[in-house]
Design a protein around this motif. Structure first.
Motif, PDB file in Angstrom:
ATOM      1  N   SER A  22       0.827  -1.201   0.000  1.00  0.00           N
ATOM      2  CA  SER A  22       0.000   0.000   0.000  1.00  0.00           C
ATOM      3  C   SER A  22       0.867   1.260   0.000  1.00  0.00           C
ATOM      4  CB  SER A  22      -0.901  -0.006   1.231  1.00  0.00           C
ATOM      5  OG  SER A  22      -1.670   1.175   1.301  1.00  0.00           O
ATOM      6  N   ILE A  23       0.382   2.265  -0.696  1.00  0.00           N
ATOM      7  CA  ILE A  23       1.021   3.577  -0.718  1.00  0.00           C
ATOM      8  C   ILE A  23       0.227   4.452   0.258  1.00  0.00           C
ATOM      9  CG2 ILE A  23       1.727   5.539  -2.133  1.00  0.00           C
ATOM     10  CD1 ILE A  23       2.921   2.829  -3.059  1.00  0.00           C
ATOM     11  N   ALA A  24       0.784   4.672   1.446  1.00  0.00           N
ATOM     12  CA  ALA A  24       0.072   5.414   2.481  1.00  0.00           C
ATOM     13  C   ALA A  24       0.738   6.739   2.832  1.00  0.00           C
ATOM     14  CB  ALA A  24      -0.058   4.558   3.741  1.00  0.00           C
ATOM     15  N   THR A  25       2.011   6.886   2.471  1.00  0.00           N
ATOM     16  CA  THR A  25       2.754   8.086   2.842  1.00  0.00           C
ATOM     17  C   THR A  25       3.586   8.571   1.662  1.00  0.00           C
ATOM     18  OG1 THR A  25       4.742   6.889   3.550  1.00  0.00           O
ATOM     19  CG2 THR A  25       3.006   7.210   5.220  1.00  0.00           C
ATOM     20  N   VAL A  26       4.128   9.770   1.796  1.00  0.00           N
ATOM     21  CA  VAL A  26       5.024  10.302   0.769  1.00  0.00           C
ATOM     22  C   VAL A  26       6.248   9.400   0.634  1.00  0.00           C
ATOM     23  CG1 VAL A  26       6.510  12.234   0.149  1.00  0.00           C
ATOM     24  CG2 VAL A  26       4.239  12.669   1.057  1.00  0.00           C
ATOM     25  N   GLN A  27       6.752   8.906   1.745  1.00  0.00           N
ATOM     26  CA  GLN A  27       7.920   8.016   1.692  1.00  0.00           C
ATOM     27  C   GLN A  27       7.601   6.739   0.926  1.00  0.00           C
ATOM     28  OE1 GLN A  27      11.035   9.049   2.816  1.00  0.00           O
ATOM     29  NE2 GLN A  27      11.603   7.342   1.486  1.00  0.00           N
ATOM     30  N   ASP A  28       6.394   6.206   1.105  1.00  0.00           N
ATOM     31  CA  ASP A  28       5.974   5.029   0.338  1.00  0.00           C
ATOM     32  C   ASP A  28       5.996   5.342  -1.155  1.00  0.00           C
ATOM     33  OD1 ASP A  28       5.481   3.654   2.729  1.00  0.00           O
ATOM     34  OD2 ASP A  28       3.305   4.021   2.651  1.00  0.00           O
ATOM     35  N   ALA A  29       5.491   6.507  -1.520  1.00  0.00           N
ATOM     36  CA  ALA A  29       5.472   6.903  -2.932  1.00  0.00           C
ATOM     37  C   ALA A  29       6.887   7.030  -3.482  1.00  0.00           C
ATOM     38  CB  ALA A  29       4.706   8.211  -3.110  1.00  0.00           C
ATOM     39  N   LEU A  30       7.781   7.603  -2.682  1.00  0.00           N
ATOM     40  CA  LEU A  30       9.174   7.731  -3.110  1.00  0.00           C
ATOM     41  C   LEU A  30       9.820   6.356  -3.295  1.00  0.00           C
ATOM     42  CD1 LEU A  30      10.281  10.684  -0.832  1.00  0.00           C
ATOM     43  CD2 LEU A  30      10.238  10.709  -3.334  1.00  0.00           C
ATOM     44  N   ASP A  31       9.617   5.479  -2.326  1.00  0.00           N
ATOM     45  CA  ASP A  31      10.269   4.168  -2.348  1.00  0.00           C
ATOM     46  C   ASP A  31       9.674   3.209  -3.374  1.00  0.00           C
ATOM     47  OD1 ASP A  31      11.826   5.084  -0.241  1.00  0.00           O
ATOM     48  OD2 ASP A  31      10.687   4.008   1.300  1.00  0.00           O
TER      49      ASP A  31
END
Length: 121
Positions: A22-31
């Motif tokens: 799941s993409i839940a945070t900006v860091q998730d989107a970056l990674d």
């Protein structure tokens, strides 16, 4: 199915798997989205079901932060799939989707075939 780098009408698209985290945070989107896109993608196509519900609740600011990161890195984001329930639950989201789909950098499409059609224009 793993994420795939595919070509649609001369545009390199990172087609993300529905099976990913799941993409839940900006860091998730970056990674999970932006980092892998640097293997040559211009467009990141992420299944709507990979995006945490907070992305679609614009009052949380999650969508704004993630969209800003895509803009900063000069990548295009396409949310692929059915977001009907999110649209019904929000007064602001339908406006965002309508405005985004009129532009070039952020799109909301039903499926990858619809993305291919848009890229062919």
């Amino acid at each position: 199915m793993p994420d795939l780098l595919v070509d649609h009408h001369g545009t390199a698209v990172l087609a993300c798997s529905t099976d990913g985290p799941s993409i839940a945070t900006v860091q998730d989107a970056l990674d999970q989205l932006i980092g892998p896109a640097f293997q040559g993608a211009e467009v990141v196509a992420v299944p709507a079901e990979r995006l945490d519900d907070r992305f679609f609740d614009l009052s949380t600011g999650v969508a704004g932060e993630i969209l800003q990161k895509f803009s900063n890195y000069r990548l295009r984001l396409v949310v692929v799939g059915d977001i009907t329930r999110h649209l019904a639950a929000s007064s602001a989201l339908p406006d965002l989707v309508r405005e985004a789909n009129q532009g070039r950098d952020i799109w909301f499409v039903a499926d990858l075939d619809a993305l291919a059609v848009r890229l062919a224009r």
